[in-house]
Design a protein around this motif. Structure first.
Motif, PDB file in Angstrom:
ATOM      1  N   LEU A 255      21.807 -60.375  31.844  1.00 56.39           N
ATOM      2  CA  LEU A 255      22.393 -60.314  30.511  1.00 56.39           C
ATOM      3  C   LEU A 255      23.200 -61.587  30.257  1.00 56.39           C
ATOM      4  O   LEU A 255      24.017 -61.973  31.088  1.00 56.39           O
ATOM      5  CB  LEU A 255      23.292 -59.084  30.426  1.00 56.39           C
ATOM      6  N   PRO A 256      22.999 -62.253  29.132  1.00 55.08           N
ATOM      7  CA  PRO A 256      23.707 -63.521  28.905  1.00 55.08           C
ATOM      8  C   PRO A 256      25.194 -63.319  28.673  1.00 55.08           C
ATOM      9  O   PRO A 256      25.643 -62.253  28.230  1.00 55.08           O
ATOM     10  CB  PRO A 256      23.026 -64.070  27.639  1.00 55.08           C
ATOM     11  N   ALA A 257      25.965 -64.344  28.988  1.00 51.47           N
ATOM     12  CA  ALA A 257      27.403 -64.308  28.756  1.00 51.47           C
ATOM     13  C   ALA A 257      27.681 -64.068  27.280  1.00 51.47           C
ATOM     14  O   ALA A 257      26.950 -64.534  26.399  1.00 51.47           O
ATOM     15  CB  ALA A 257      28.040 -65.627  29.202  1.00 51.47           C
ATOM     16  N   TRP A 260      27.630 -58.118  23.900  1.00 47.75           N
ATOM     17  CA  TRP A 260      28.588 -57.058  23.561  1.00 47.75           C
ATOM     18  C   TRP A 260      28.701 -55.990  24.636  1.00 47.75           C
ATOM     19  O   TRP A 260      29.751 -55.341  24.770  1.00 47.75           O
ATOM     20  CB  TRP A 260      28.206 -56.408  22.225  1.00 47.75           C
ATOM     21  N   LEU A 261      27.646 -55.805  25.452  1.00 48.15           N
ATOM     22  CA  LEU A 261      27.699 -54.765  26.478  1.00 48.15           C
ATOM     23  C   LEU A 261      28.750 -55.057  27.550  1.00 48.15           C
ATOM     24  O   LEU A 261      29.246 -54.135  28.203  1.00 48.15           O
ATOM     25  CB  LEU A 261      26.326 -54.610  27.139  1.00 48.15           C
ATOM     26  N   TYR A 262      29.083 -56.329  27.749  1.00 47.22           N
ATOM     27  CA  TYR A 262      30.095 -56.658  28.749  1.00 47.22           C
ATOM     28  C   TYR A 262      31.482 -56.143  28.369  1.00 47.22           C
ATOM     29  O   TYR A 262      32.283 -55.819  29.257  1.00 47.22           O
ATOM     30  CB  TYR A 262      30.182 -58.179  28.939  1.00 47.22           C
ATOM     31  N   THR A 263      31.772 -56.098  27.099  1.00 51.39           N
ATOM     32  CA  THR A 263      33.159 -55.874  26.672  1.00 51.39           C
ATOM     33  C   THR A 263      33.375 -54.600  25.871  1.00 51.39           C
ATOM     34  O   THR A 263      34.515 -54.288  25.519  1.00 51.39           O
ATOM     35  CB  THR A 263      33.636 -57.069  25.825  1.00 51.39           C
ATOM     36  N   PRO A 271      25.119 -54.525  37.424  1.00 52.52           N
ATOM     37  CA  PRO A 271      23.972 -55.447  37.355  1.00 52.52           C
ATOM     38  C   PRO A 271      22.746 -54.982  38.133  1.00 52.52           C
ATOM     39  O   PRO A 271      22.278 -55.663  39.041  1.00 52.52           O
ATOM     40  CB  PRO A 271      24.557 -56.741  37.914  1.00 52.52           C
ATOM     41  N   HIS A 272      22.212 -53.798  37.774  1.00 56.07           N
ATOM     42  CA  HIS A 272      20.995 -53.266  38.377  1.00 56.07           C
ATOM     43  C   HIS A 272      21.132 -53.157  39.898  1.00 56.07           C
ATOM     44  O   HIS A 272      20.298 -53.653  40.661  1.00 56.07           O
ATOM     45  CB  HIS A 272      19.791 -54.142  38.017  1.00 56.07           C
TER      46      HIS A 272
END
Length: 311
Positions: A255-257, A260-263, A271-272
Motif C-alpha cells: 500500500l503506498p504511503a 487513507w487506510l493507514y490513518t 501488512p499481509h
C-alpha cells in the motif's frame, strides 16, 4: 523424471534430493524466458510466476503436475493448466491465521491497545469493555481457515454461523451452516472473510452488503482485498454501521504511503502477515514434500485445485 522450480530457498534443493535422489531438478531463472534443454514432468511454482507458464507448457507438453507454493492460487494462470494436476499447500497456515483473527476480535472487544494506560487514568475499576460470550461470529467461507477460526471462537462461547458455496452438514460441531451469505452478514457481530479469491467472490462485500452489516459490527478480512469494495468500506466506516475493520489484505499491496487506510481511526491494518508463525514455511513445504512422494509413487495428490473454480 524432471522437476522445475520457479524459485529457490535455503534447504529446498537438499530436501528434494533427499526425498528423490533420482529426480533431476531444474531451477528456472525468475522473470526470464523459459529455455529448457529437455521437457519437465512437474513444476514447483511461485504464485507470481505465471508469466512463464505458456512457454513452459509449449516446451513440456506432457507436464503432469504443478504445485503452487503457498495456499492462495488466485495470482496463478490456472486456466492454462486445465490438463494438469494442480495442487497447493491448502491449510498449512490455517492455525496462525485463525490465531490472528481471534487476536483482532479480542482487541476490538477489549479495546486494545486503547485500554492500556501509561499514566493515572480518570478512574480505576471502571471501563466499557465488551465480551465474546454470546456474540455472533460470521464466517464467509468454511474451509481449513474458517474451521480453525470456528473452533477457537466456540471456546469463547460465541455463536458461530458460516456460509459455504455448496451447502453440506457442518464438519465442526456447534457451527450452524447457512445457505445465504446475506443472513450471515446481517447477524454477525464479527464477520470474517475466509473465501478464496475467485471471479465469484470478487466484490462480494459491495456497498449494499456493507450497509446491511449489524450496527457496531466488526469486519475482518484475511482472504484477498478484492472481496471488499474499499471505497464503499470507507463510506461505511465514516457514516455507516461498521465499528471497525481489521484488514490483513488490501489493494494494492504494498500500500503506498499516504493511503487513507493507514490513518483511518476505525481501521486496524497489518501488512499481509496473518499467516506468519515460526512453523509456517516448514508446514507449507511439508505439504509439497508429501505430495512429491505421492507423485513419484503414483498415489493420489492432496490439496488439489479445481482449475475451473479457481480454488
Amino acid at each position: 523424471m524432471r522437476l522445475a522450480l520457479q524459485f529457490e530457498m535455503p534447504g529446498l534443493l537438499e530436501n528434494i534430493r533427499r526425498i528423490a535422489p533420482e529426480l533431476e531438478v531444474v531451477v528456472l531463472p525468475p522473470d526470464q524466458p523459459v529455455t529448457l534443454e529437455k521437457p519437465v514432468d512437474a513444476l514447483l511454482a511461485s504464485p507470481l510466476g505465471g508469466s512463464q507458464v505458456e512457454e513452459l507448457l509449449r516446451q513440456s507438453p506432457a507436464l503432469d503436475w504443478v504445485h503452487v507454493f503457498g495456499t492462495g492460487v488466485d495470482d496463478y494462470p490456472l486456466k492454462q493448466l486445465s490438463a494438469q494436476r494442480v495442487s497447493c499447500s491448502k491449510g498449512a497456515t490455517a492455525v496462525p491465521i485463525a490465531e490472528w483473527v481471534m487476536a483482532v476480535i479480542l482487541a476490538q472487544s477489549k479495546r486494545l491497545p486503547g485500554s492500556w494506560i501509561d499514566q493515572p487514568p480518570e478512574q480505576w475499576y471502571m471501563a466499557e469493555l465488551d465480551s465474546l460470550a454470546g456474540k455472533t461470529l460470521g464466517l464467509v467461507g468454511f474451509g481449513s481457515i474458517g474451521q480453525a477460526v470456528a473452533r477457537r471462537a466456540l471456546a469463547f462461547d460465541m455463536e458461530v454461523l458460516a456460509t459455504v458455496r455448496r451447502f453440506r452438514p457442518s464438519p465442526v460441531e456447534g457451527v450452524t451452516l447457512l445457505e445465504h451469505v446475506d443472513e450471515v452478514i446481517e447477524r454477525a457481530d464479527h464477520l470474517v472473510l475466509a473465501l478464496p479469491a475467485t471471479a465469484a467472490s470478487e466484490g462480494l462485500m459491495d456497498a449494499e452488503r456493507l450497509r446491511r452489516m449489524k450496527p457496531g459490527s466488526h469486519l475482518v478480512n484475511i482472504s484477498r482485498a478484492g472481496l471488499v469494495d474499499q471505497e464503499a468500506l470507507r463510506a461505511q466506516l465514516d457514516n455507516g454501521p461498521l465499528a471497525r475493520a481489521s484488514l490483513d489484505v488490501v489493494a494494492p499491496e504494498p500500500l503506498p504511503a499516504g493511503h487513507w487506510l493507514y490513518t483511518h481511526p476505525k481501521v486496524r491494518l497489518s501488512p499481509h502477515i496473518s499467516w506468519s508463525s515460526p512453523q509456517s514455511y516448514q508446514r507449507v513445504f511439508e505439504v509439497f514434500y508429501a505430495n512429491l512422494r505421492r507423485w513419484l509413487d503414483g498415489e493420489p495428490l492432496e490439496g488439489l485445485i479445481d482449475t475451473d473454480a479457481g480454488y
